[in-house]
Scaffold this active site. Structure first.
Site, PDB file in Angstrom:
ATOM      1  N   THR A   1     -58.431  26.927 -12.105  1.00 28.21           N
ATOM      2  CA  THR A   1     -59.022  28.047 -11.361  1.00 28.21           C
ATOM      3  C   THR A   1     -58.817  27.895  -9.863  1.00 28.21           C
ATOM      4  O   THR A   1     -58.551  28.869  -9.156  1.00 28.21           O
ATOM      5  CB  THR A   1     -60.538  28.129 -11.657  1.00 28.21           C
ATOM      6  OG1 THR A   1     -60.691  28.447 -13.034  1.00 28.21           O
ATOM      7  CG2 THR A   1     -61.220  29.189 -10.825  1.00 28.21           C
TER       8      THR A   1
ATOM      9  N   SER B   1     -56.124  24.364 -17.417  1.00 31.03           N
ATOM     10  CA  SER B   1     -56.284  23.015 -17.981  1.00 31.03           C
ATOM     11  C   SER B   1     -56.514  23.027 -19.490  1.00 31.03           C
ATOM     12  O   SER B   1     -56.491  21.971 -20.127  1.00 31.03           O
ATOM     13  CB  SER B   1     -57.377  22.240 -17.260  1.00 31.03           C
ATOM     14  OG  SER B   1     -58.660  22.622 -17.681  1.00 31.03           O
TER      15      SER B   1
ATOM     16  N   THR C   1     -61.198  22.921 -14.435  1.00 28.95           N
ATOM     17  CA  THR C   1     -62.428  22.195 -14.777  1.00 28.95           C
ATOM     18  C   THR C   1     -62.609  21.980 -16.283  1.00 28.95           C
ATOM     19  O   THR C   1     -63.317  21.069 -16.690  1.00 28.95           O
ATOM     20  CB  THR C   1     -63.673  22.946 -14.243  1.00 28.95           C
ATOM     21  OG1 THR C   1     -63.720  24.240 -14.842  1.00 28.95           O
ATOM     22  CG2 THR C   1     -63.649  23.076 -12.742  1.00 28.95           C
ATOM     23  N   ASP C   2     -61.951  22.831 -17.090  1.00 30.43           N
ATOM     24  CA  ASP C   2     -62.260  22.780 -18.524  1.00 30.43           C
ATOM     25  C   ASP C   2     -61.956  21.423 -19.166  1.00 30.43           C
ATOM     26  O   ASP C   2     -62.711  20.957 -20.025  1.00 30.43           O
ATOM     27  CB  ASP C   2     -61.491  23.889 -19.272  1.00 30.43           C
ATOM     28  CG  ASP C   2     -62.039  25.272 -18.924  1.00 30.43           C
ATOM     29  OD1 ASP C   2     -63.136  25.343 -18.351  1.00 30.43           O
ATOM     30  OD2 ASP C   2     -61.367  26.274 -19.227  1.00 30.43           O
TER      31      ASP C   2
END
Ligand code: ASP
Length: 332
Positions: A12, A54, A85-86
């Site tokens: 992101t 990710s 972030t995932d």
């Protein structure tokens, strides 16, 4: 002036809005251009390793990142990895095993909102990460996010939307960063051992999440295709009646070093202890198994990929590697 290498992977933080949803599109130079002021305090070089959401990061990308850091290790004082972030917690855990005893900081960060958005956490996360990676007391693999520093083996994404996306599991935050000031809660300590880089992972590690009344139907295939099965059980850990007979039959077919079973818990905090209840103790008394205890799932999964990458290990080798503390992944 401190020299830092900024490695970008997408996520992101580097995404732009399109009619089809957010897509990572910014180059590493474009990403850094959003912090024009920082260039006068640090010597920053950028390198794109990939440009992916990710969700699409795999063990191959963890090896690419470890290799990129190894190749440039002597040329920089620290490293910052920008990442979605995932799966960021998995990458941080994987790098903790692939790069051990690092005397230099390897900092992972990302953002919940793209860096080009009017309201975003991306700029402060990137700025804090650069600051932390340039600090002479920083070392090892860590995540810097929302003003918190979390050990690479202890992070978990626990919020999908909030800026405070990550928690530190069964371990305190190492530090907070406020207005450009690092406040350390734990003394940094000296790294006396030699830095070691590893270049292999075995991706054949399966996670089986238990649900009430789960069917044993797929167990035989899982054991056939994978070298390690992690069972995410309920509470401190147990095997339900619906699974026990078939699980015990599968385990009896293989040597413990051939198919490794690790028990962990679906409960986020406080860890597992399979010996507490009869439903778990029977398994521990009948077979050689490993227990995650206070380790995160992300750490257990990537630690097993690292351990099982080496051929010819005995059960005792696997056991002692699993329980050896790496980047404070366990307190046991
Ligand atoms: N789907 C995004 C990713 O992990 C989410 C994020 O970066 O926050 O790449």
């Amino acid at each position: 002036m401190k020299k830092l290498l900024i490695l970008t992977t997408g996520g992101t933080i580097a995404s732009v809005k399109t009619p089809h949803g957010l897509i990572p599109a910014l180059t590493s130079e474009e990403l850094l251009s959003y912090l024009p002021e920082i260039g006068s305090d640090f010597k920053l070089t950028t390198k794109a390793v990939c440009n992916l959401d990710s969700t699409d990061i795999t063990p191959e990308h963890w090896l690419l990142l470890a290799r990129a850091i190894k190749e440039e290790y002597e040329n920089y004082d620290g490293f910052v990895i920008c990442h979605g972030t995932d799966t960021l917690a998995y990458t941080a855990a994987a790098l903790s095993y692939l790069i051990q005893h690092s005397k230099k900081p390897i900092v992972l960060t990302g953002a919940q909102k793209p860096i080009g958005s009017e309201i975003t956490d991306a700029k402060s996360n990137l700025r804090d990460s650069i600051l932390y990676a340039a600090d002479p007391d920083s070392r090892g693999v860590q995540i810097v996010f929302d003003g918190k520093v979390i050990l690479g083996t202890r992070a978990k994404k626990t919020k999908t939307l909030s800026y405070a996306a990550f928690s530190s599991i069964n371990f305190p935050f190492l530090a907070t960063i406020q207005d450009g000031r690092i406040i350390r809660y734990l003394p940094p300590g000296k790294e006396k051992k030699q830095t070691v880089f590893y270049d292999k992972l075995n991706p054949k590690v399966f996670l089986l999440k238990l649900t009430p009344g789960i069917s044993p139907l797929l167990l035989a295939d899982i054991f056939r295709f994978y070298d390690c099965v992690i069972i995410e059980s309920f509470g401190v850990g147990g095997i339900p009646d619906s699974l026990e007979k078939e699980l015990f039959s599968q385990l009896s077919r293989y040597a413990p070093e051939e198919k490794v079973l690790v028990m962990t818990t679906q409960v986020t905090y406080e860890g597992s202890n399979v010996g507490t209840y009869e439903v778990g103790r029977r398994l521990r008394e009948s077979f050689n198994i490993l227990e995650a205890k206070d380790m995160t799932l992300e750490a257990v999964l990537t630690k097993m990929m690292w351990i099982m990458a080496e051929d010819g290990l005995s059960w005792d080798d696997i056991y002692s590697r699993f329980y050896s503390r790496i980047n404070s992944d366990t307190l046991y």
